[in-house]
Design a protein around this motif. Structure first.
Motif, PDB file in Angstrom:
ATOM      1  N   PRO A 203      -5.458 -12.258  21.951  1.00 20.22           N
ATOM      2  CA  PRO A 203      -4.530 -12.453  20.777  1.00 20.22           C
ATOM      3  C   PRO A 203      -5.143 -12.036  19.458  1.00 20.22           C
ATOM      4  N   ILE A 204      -4.458 -11.499  18.622  1.00 12.14           N
ATOM      5  CA  ILE A 204      -4.727 -11.093  17.269  1.00 12.14           C
ATOM      6  C   ILE A 204      -4.204 -11.719  16.383  1.00 12.14           C
ATOM      7  N   PRO A 205      -4.709 -11.584  15.116  1.00  6.96           N
ATOM      8  CA  PRO A 205      -3.467 -12.111  13.846  1.00  6.96           C
ATOM      9  C   PRO A 205      -2.266 -11.563  13.833  1.00  6.96           C
ATOM     10  N   ARG A 206      -1.627 -12.405  13.389  1.00  7.94           N
ATOM     11  CA  ARG A 206       0.056 -12.156  13.386  1.00  7.94           C
ATOM     12  C   ARG A 206       0.352 -11.110  12.069  1.00  7.94           C
ATOM     13  N   THR A 207      -0.510 -10.966  11.090  1.00  2.45           N
ATOM     14  CA  THR A 207       0.140 -10.090   9.865  1.00  2.45           C
ATOM     15  C   THR A 207      -0.716  -8.708   9.923  1.00  2.45           C
ATOM     16  N   SER A 208      -0.116  -7.740   9.517  1.00  5.27           N
ATOM     17  CA  SER A 208      -1.033  -6.604   9.319  1.00  5.27           C
ATOM     18  C   SER A 208      -2.147  -6.575   8.453  1.00  5.27           C
ATOM     19  N   GLN A 209      -2.099  -7.509   7.433  1.00  7.60           N
ATOM     20  CA  GLN A 209      -3.095  -7.665   6.737  1.00  7.60           C
ATOM     21  C   GLN A 209      -4.280  -8.301   7.068  1.00  7.60           C
ATOM     22  N   ALA A 210      -3.998  -9.379   7.934  1.00  4.04           N
ATOM     23  CA  ALA A 210      -4.986 -10.224   8.589  1.00  4.04           C
ATOM     24  C   ALA A 210      -5.736  -9.387   9.711  1.00  4.04           C
ATOM     25  N   GLN A 211      -4.863  -8.456  10.290  1.00  2.00           N
ATOM     26  CA  GLN A 211      -5.499  -7.458  11.457  1.00  2.00           C
ATOM     27  C   GLN A 211      -6.311  -6.553  10.866  1.00  2.00           C
ATOM     28  N   TRP A 212      -6.006  -6.172   9.389  1.00  2.00           N
ATOM     29  CA  TRP A 212      -6.976  -5.237   8.872  1.00  2.00           C
ATOM     30  C   TRP A 212      -8.163  -6.002   8.454  1.00  2.00           C
ATOM     31  N   ALA A 213      -8.190  -7.203   7.924  1.00  2.00           N
ATOM     32  CA  ALA A 213      -9.222  -8.134   7.453  1.00  2.00           C
ATOM     33  C   ALA A 213     -10.410  -8.552   8.447  1.00  2.00           C
TER      34      ALA A 213
ATOM     35  N   LEU B 171     -10.810   7.197  12.298  1.00  2.00           N
ATOM     36  CA  LEU B 171      -9.700   7.884  12.839  1.00  2.00           C
ATOM     37  C   LEU B 171     -10.333   8.803  13.846  1.00  2.00           C
ATOM     38  N   LYS B 172     -11.243   9.400  13.534  1.00  2.00           N
ATOM     39  CA  LYS B 172     -11.667  10.383  14.709  1.00  2.00           C
ATOM     40  C   LYS B 172     -11.948   9.728  16.056  1.00  2.00           C
ATOM     41  N   ASN B 173     -12.125   8.278  16.109  1.00  2.00           N
ATOM     42  CA  ASN B 173     -12.356   7.666  17.258  1.00  2.00           C
ATOM     43  C   ASN B 173     -11.158   6.625  17.838  1.00  2.00           C
ATOM     44  N   LEU B 174     -10.057   7.206  17.363  1.00  2.00           N
ATOM     45  CA  LEU B 174      -8.926   6.538  18.002  1.00  2.00           C
ATOM     46  C   LEU B 174      -8.582   6.826  19.135  1.00  2.00           C
ATOM     47  N   ARG B 175      -8.182   5.678  19.863  1.00  2.00           N
ATOM     48  CA  ARG B 175      -7.931   5.733  21.337  1.00  2.00           C
ATOM     49  C   ARG B 175      -6.458   4.854  21.528  1.00  2.00           C
ATOM     50  N   PRO B 176      -5.781   5.232  22.650  1.00  2.00           N
ATOM     51  CA  PRO B 176      -4.355   4.491  22.770  1.00  2.00           C
ATOM     52  C   PRO B 176      -4.516   2.950  22.617  1.00  2.00           C
ATOM     53  N   GLY B 177      -3.778   2.322  21.998  1.00  2.00           N
ATOM     54  CA  GLY B 177      -3.822   0.815  21.959  1.00  2.00           C
ATOM     55  C   GLY B 177      -4.400   0.337  20.752  1.00  2.00           C
ATOM     56  N   ASP B 178      -5.056   1.238  19.994  1.00  2.00           N
ATOM     57  CA  ASP B 178      -5.871   1.038  18.699  1.00  2.00           C
ATOM     58  C   ASP B 178      -4.709   0.773  17.637  1.00  2.00           C
ATOM     59  N   LEU B 179      -4.727  -0.006  16.484  1.00  2.00           N
ATOM     60  CA  LEU B 179      -4.007  -0.254  15.560  1.00  2.00           C
ATOM     61  C   LEU B 179      -4.109   0.566  14.314  1.00  2.00           C
ATOM     62  N   VAL B 180      -3.203   1.203  13.882  1.00  2.00           N
ATOM     63  CA  VAL B 180      -3.186   2.159  12.405  1.00  2.00           C
ATOM     64  C   VAL B 180      -2.408   1.400  11.327  1.00  2.00           C
ATOM     65  N   ILE B 181      -3.661   1.137  10.410  1.00  2.00           N
ATOM     66  CA  ILE B 181      -3.008   0.288   9.334  1.00  2.00           C
ATOM     67  C   ILE B 181      -2.662   1.311   8.107  1.00  2.00           C
ATOM     68  N   TYR B 182      -1.570   0.982   7.338  1.00  2.00           N
ATOM     69  CA  TYR B 182      -1.034   1.623   6.210  1.00  2.00           C
ATOM     70  C   TYR B 182      -0.774   1.219   4.797  1.00  2.00           C
ATOM     71  N   PHE B 183      -0.729   1.914   3.733  1.00  2.00           N
ATOM     72  CA  PHE B 183      -0.677   1.433   2.310  1.00  2.00           C
ATOM     73  C   PHE B 183      -1.805   0.762   1.818  1.00  2.00           C
ATOM     74  N   PRO B 184      -2.090   0.751   0.589  1.00  2.00           N
ATOM     75  CA  PRO B 184      -3.310   0.142   0.046  1.00  2.00           C
ATOM     76  C   PRO B 184      -3.458  -1.242   0.317  1.00  2.00           C
ATOM     77  N   LYS B 185      -2.409  -2.022   0.371  1.00  2.00           N
ATOM     78  CA  LYS B 185      -2.523  -3.495   0.786  1.00  2.00           C
ATOM     79  C   LYS B 185      -2.319  -3.909   2.208  1.00  2.00           C
ATOM     80  N   ALA B 186      -2.421  -3.039   3.177  1.00  2.00           N
ATOM     81  CA  ALA B 186      -2.318  -3.022   4.640  1.00  2.00           C
ATOM     82  C   ALA B 186      -1.071  -3.758   4.745  1.00  2.00           C
ATOM     83  N   THR B 187       0.089  -3.361   4.594  1.00  2.00           N
ATOM     84  CA  THR B 187       1.407  -3.932   4.599  1.00  2.00           C
ATOM     85  C   THR B 187       2.261  -3.517   5.625  1.00  2.00           C
TER      86      THR B 187
END
Length: 367
Positions: free
Chosen positions: A274-284, A291-307
């Motif tokens: 289980p992980i947090p519900r929102t992208s902002q909480a996932q980032w926090a 990024l150079k260590n990314l592997r499938p299944g990892d999460l990529v976060i976008y925009f300055p406010k992690a939205t």
């Protein structure tokens, strides 16, 4: 000045005044409205989508808090019911003891009764029993007092939790209205465009993504190694792949529709993490990785406010629930401005592959 000359001067003055007078408003031609450029349209549209996603993530965060508060209210209500039942039993026991004490009241002291007793030993035994009953009375009264205090405290906590729940519900309604308002703005902008403008808009966005993707890959920021997912990462990825083609819907967590963080949180929940519900909480809250260590299944976060969030599938691609009006799809990782990446199972080992001779190479430490 002669009359003829005066008339000529007056006539000339009138003519000059007429020539210099401003034209009537109706006679002034209005400038042609300038058609907005595709770049301007893309900027406005992306801003509206981003604002809608920010409002959606705020709504999702409040929904999570509201779920927790509802559970707390239910838990406190259950404990309060048990405390009130225990209080009722304690009051009943205290009442029985009070009646027994009233019925056994005597003006003769235990010492005198012992002297007058025909069987002193029996009197002593009876005194022991009486003492034991007195101690039981004290315990019962103490239990009654403690239960009353506990019930009062639980009642206060339940009232506070209910007040918090009502406050969160009101906030959630305001945030829901904010999302709807942003989405209405998007719909109105799209409805104002011609078919030709919509086509040019899509082409402009696509070219922008292609350029950003090329710059990212040629910069070496993604690394060159094709990493393997962990077992749980593979499970989460399989779940996400099964959702391809399903519609985006803000605030949705499946199984028919999803928003961006609804997809990623459900995928990892099905993988047993289980992980947090929102992208902002996932980032926090989740461990961040380069990024150079990314592997499938990892999460990529976008925009300055992690939205916005997507799930990495490898080779510079992600699975995402993009935005209103679109469906879950595989996109270039640079489809939106990158903020960073997180790994839900940071300590897990990546899967290994069998060698040609059937051997199993040792697992390497996750990076």
């Amino acid at each position: 000045m002669s009359g003829r000359l005066l008339r000529l001067v007056c006539t000339a003055a009138v003519a000059v005044g007429t020539a210099l007078a401003p034209l009537p408003a109706a006679a002034v031609p209005e400038p042609e409205p300038r058609e907005r450029s595709v770049a301007d349209l893309v900027t406005d549209l992306q801003r509206l989508y981003r604002e809608a996603e920010e409002a959606t993530e705020s709504y999702n965060a409040t929904e999570e808090k509201l779920k927790g508060k509802r559970a707390e209210v239910a838990r406190l209500d259950t404990r309060l019911s048990k405390a009130r039942l225990s209080l009722h039993d304690s009051r009943g026991a205290a009442g029985r003891l009070a009646r027994q004490q009233y019925q056994n009241t005597t003006t003769i002291s235990p010492y005198v009764r012992l002297l007058l007793a025909r069987d002193p030993q029996h009197a002593l035994d009876q005194g022991h029993v009486i003492g034991q009953l007195a101690r039981e009375r004290a315990v019962t009264v103490g239990r009654l007092t403690g239960t009353e205090h506990r019930a009062d405290e639980l009642a206060r906590r339940a009232r506070r939790a209910l007040d918090d729940q009502l406050t969160l519900a009101a906030r959630q309604k305001r945030e829901r209205d904010a999302v709807q308002e942003k989405l209405t703005d998007v719909e109105e902008l799209l409805a104002s465009l011609t078919a030709e403008q919509l086509t040019r808009l899509a082409e402009f966005e696509e070219k922008g993504v292609e350029k950003a993707q090329e710059e990212l890959t040629t910069s070496g920021a993604l690394g060159e190694e094709d990493r393997k997912p962990t077992r749980k990462g593979e499970t989460a990825l399989r779940y996400a792949r099964r959702q391809l083609g399903k519609p985006y819907e803000w605030g949705a967590e499946g199984p028919r529709t999803y928003d961006c963080s609804g997809l990623t949180s459900e995928a990892w929940a099905h993988a047993g993490t289980p992980i947090p519900r929102t992208s902002q909480a996932q980032w926090a809250r989740l461990p961040r990785i380069p990024l150079k260590n990314l592997r499938p299944g990892d999460l990529v976060i976008y925009f300055p406010k992690a939205t916005h969030v997507a799930m990495y599938v490898g080779r510079g691609k992600v699975i995402e629930a993009p935005r209103t009006g679109e469906r879950i799809k595989i996109s270039p990782i640079a489809s939106h401005p990158l903020l960073g990446a997180v790994r839900p199972d940071r300590r897990a080992q990546p899967q290994t592959t069998r060698t040609r001779n059937g051997g199993q190479p040792p697992a390497t430490e996750a990076r």
